[in-house]
Motif scaffolding. Structure first.
Motif, short mmCIF file in Angstrom:
data_model
loop_
_atom_site.label_atom_id
_atom_site.label_comp_id
_atom_site.label_asym_id
_atom_site.label_seq_id
_atom_site.Cartn_x
_atom_site.Cartn_y
_atom_site.Cartn_z
N LEU A 180 -10.56 6.87 3.39
CA LEU A 180 -10.93 8.19 3.90
C LEU A 180 -9.74 9.15 3.84
O LEU A 180 -9.65 10.08 4.63
N VAL A 181 -8.84 8.90 2.90
CA VAL A 181 -7.66 9.75 2.77
C VAL A 181 -8.10 11.16 2.36
O VAL A 181 -8.79 11.34 1.36
N PRO A 182 -7.71 12.18 3.14
CA PRO A 182 -8.14 13.55 2.80
C PRO A 182 -7.40 14.07 1.57
O PRO A 182 -6.27 13.67 1.29
N GLN A 183 -8.03 14.99 0.88
CA GLN A 183 -7.39 15.67 -0.24
C GLN A 183 -6.28 16.57 0.29
O GLN A 183 -6.40 17.11 1.39
N PRO A 184 -5.17 16.73 -0.44
CA PRO A 184 -4.90 16.24 -1.79
C PRO A 184 -4.20 14.87 -1.83
O PRO A 184 -3.34 14.64 -2.68
N GLY A 185 -4.55 14.00 -0.91
CA GLY A 185 -3.94 12.68 -0.88
C GLY A 185 -4.68 11.70 -1.77
O GLY A 185 -5.85 11.88 -2.11
N ARG A 186 -3.99 10.62 -2.12
CA ARG A 186 -4.61 9.55 -2.90
C ARG A 186 -3.83 8.26 -2.69
O ARG A 186 -2.64 8.28 -2.33
N ILE A 187 -4.50 7.15 -2.88
CA ILE A 187 -3.85 5.85 -2.81
C ILE A 187 -3.27 5.55 -4.18
O ILE A 187 -4.00 5.43 -5.16
N LEU B 122 0.83 -1.21 0.00
CA LEU B 122 0.00 0.00 0.00
C LEU B 122 0.86 1.26 0.00
O LEU B 122 1.79 1.40 0.81
N ARG B 123 0.54 2.16 -0.91
CA ARG B 123 1.28 3.43 -1.01
C ARG B 123 0.28 4.58 -1.13
O ARG B 123 -0.52 4.63 -2.06
N THR B 124 0.33 5.49 -0.16
CA THR B 124 -0.56 6.65 -0.13
C THR B 124 0.28 7.91 -0.25
O THR B 124 1.21 8.12 0.54
N VAL B 125 -0.02 8.75 -1.24
CA VAL B 125 0.81 9.91 -1.52
C VAL B 125 -0.01 11.19 -1.41
O VAL B 125 -1.24 11.18 -1.52
N PHE B 126 0.73 12.31 -1.20
CA PHE B 126 0.11 13.63 -1.13
C PHE B 126 0.84 14.56 -2.09
O PHE B 126 2.06 14.52 -2.21
N ARG B 127 0.07 15.40 -2.73
CA ARG B 127 0.63 16.41 -3.62
C ARG B 127 0.98 17.64 -2.79
O ARG B 127 0.13 18.18 -2.07
N THR B 128 2.22 18.07 -2.83
CA THR B 128 2.67 19.22 -2.04
C THR B 128 3.49 20.16 -2.91
O THR B 128 3.78 19.86 -4.08
N GLY B 129 3.88 21.29 -2.31
CA GLY B 129 4.72 22.23 -3.03
C GLY B 129 6.10 21.66 -3.32
O GLY B 129 6.82 22.18 -4.18
N ASN B 130 6.47 20.60 -2.60
CA ASN B 130 7.76 19.94 -2.82
C ASN B 130 7.62 18.72 -3.73
O ASN B 130 8.51 17.87 -3.78
N GLY B 131 6.49 18.61 -4.41
CA GLY B 131 6.23 17.44 -5.24
C GLY B 131 5.37 16.43 -4.50
O GLY B 131 4.83 16.71 -3.43
N GLU B 132 5.25 15.25 -5.08
CA GLU B 132 4.42 14.20 -4.48
C GLU B 132 5.23 13.43 -3.46
O GLU B 132 6.34 12.96 -3.74
N VAL B 133 4.70 13.32 -2.23
CA VAL B 133 5.40 12.61 -1.16
C VAL B 133 4.52 11.48 -0.64
O VAL B 133 3.29 11.55 -0.70
N ALA B 134 5.18 10.43 -0.12
CA ALA B 134 4.46 9.24 0.36
C ALA B 134 4.34 9.27 1.87
O ALA B 134 5.34 9.31 2.58
N ALA B 135 3.10 9.25 2.37
CA ALA B 135 2.86 9.14 3.81
C ALA B 135 2.84 7.67 4.24
O ALA B 135 3.18 7.35 5.38
N VAL B 136 2.41 6.80 3.33
CA VAL B 136 2.47 5.35 3.53
C VAL B 136 3.19 4.80 2.31
O VAL B 136 2.78 5.06 1.17
#
Length: 331
Positions: free
Chosen positions: A57-64, A10-24
């Motif tokens: 239930l991953v909040p925006q701007p996150g996605r699996i 499982l990989r969950t990522v978020f879009r940030t000003g530093n690019g896409e980062v993985a929280a999981v």
């Protein structure tokens, strides 16, 4: 025993000003019916985001971004929204961290419990739902449940509100309960009562539990298997007994070493220096090496895989299996 829930890569990522980062980042875990999986680690290591990913239930701007979440033979990540709503709260329930912020202050606890049940049983009458809600409050050992049904969250103590959250989560008799820090901010007496309650309810219903916490004492009391997370990844996974008796990752050793022991006296508690790195500033090589007292030059270059050391004990450390002298030094 077959797994009720199996998380694969499982990989969950978020879009940030530093690019896409993985929280999981590539987490694989499983739990069988009637068993408890403990997930431990410091704040910011990805524990809660993992649970939100399972519940979709991953909040925006996150996605699996990758992986599978197999529940009773079905991949939850491929279900349409309506299909996931049928499972969420019904077959998989979740206790969130803060009962005061999770409960709506302007509705009675009875209204909130019956609302959860009505979402999955629209044919039931109001009287039937009320009776079931009162029974649920009684099951979590809330005294005078008929009176408490009509009370508001602010009229209850923290421990009572946590019991209401458990009653709400168990109202539909789920197969899997995800408990995210269920004893945070509770005193030790109430904490022990909540853990006893969860254990008794598990024995009565046979549900599986994923227990997310930073408290290793809670894990020692509840978990059949333990996964230690750091910087979005699982760094060690083993039975509850093996984690405490034979830890094989320096991070786990550090967590265990920071627990005060009654039989020992120190001027100050042991601590792991530094903090969990931000997802957009992860170090090269092993993510724990800047804080690891046993790190070598190889640790700065190589990212260690999660390896099976035997008897189902997995660790992501280049030095594993750790020598007894190393483990003793960490303690």
């Amino acid at each position: 025993m077959s797994d009720l829930l199996s998380i694969e890569g499982l990989r969950t990522v978020f879009r940030t000003g530093n690019g896409e980062v993985a929280a999981v980042d590539g987490v694989s875990l499983s739990v069988a019916k009637g068993k408890t999986l403990g997930i431990v680690g410091e704040s910011g290591c990805g524990k809660s985001m993992l649970s939100l990913s399972v519940m979709r239930l991953v909040p925006q701007p996150g996605r699996i971004a990758a992986g599978r979440v197999m529940f009773d033979g079905r991949d939850l990540l491929t279900l349409p929204p309506a299909g996931m709503r049928d499972i969420r709260g019904n077959r998989i329930a979740m206790i969130f961290q803060e009962p005061m912020t999770s409960l709506n202050p302007v509705f009675t606890v009875g209204d909130q419990i019956t609302e959860a049940m009505r979402a999955h049983d629209r044919a039931a009458s109001n009287a039937e739902l009320k009776a079931r809600a009162i029974a649920a409050l009684g099951r979590v050992r809330i005294p005078a449940p008929e009176r408490r049904f009509d009370e508001y969250p602010h009229q209850m103590s923290g421990g009572m509100r946590q019991r209401v959250m458990i009653a709400m989560a168990l109202a539909c008799e789920p197969d899997l309960l995800i408990a995210d820090e269920p004893t945070t901010a509770l005193d030790v007496t109430v904490q022990a009562q909540i853990l006893d309650l969860l254990r008794d309810l598990q024995q009565q219903t046979g549900m599986a539990i994923i227990l997310i916490t930073h408290d290793l004492g809670v894990v020692a009391e509840m978990a059949d298997e333990v996964a230690v997370m750091y910087a979005g990844r699982v760094v060690e996974r083993a039975s509850g007994t093996a984690i405490f008796d034979d830890p094989q990752h320096p991070y786990t050793l550090g967590l265990l070493g920071s627990i005060p022991k009654l039989e020992e006296t120190h001027d100050r508690l042991l601590a792991i220096e530094g903090a969990v790195p931000a997802p957009f500033a992860l170090p090269q090589g092993c993510r724990f090496h800047p804080r690891c007292v046993f790190a070598t030059a190889a640790c700065e270059r190589e990212s260690p895989p999660l390896r099976d050391l035997g008897r189902g004990h997995l660790a992501a450390c280049l030095r594993a299996p750790l020598e007894a002298a190393v483990a003793a030094e960490a303690h």
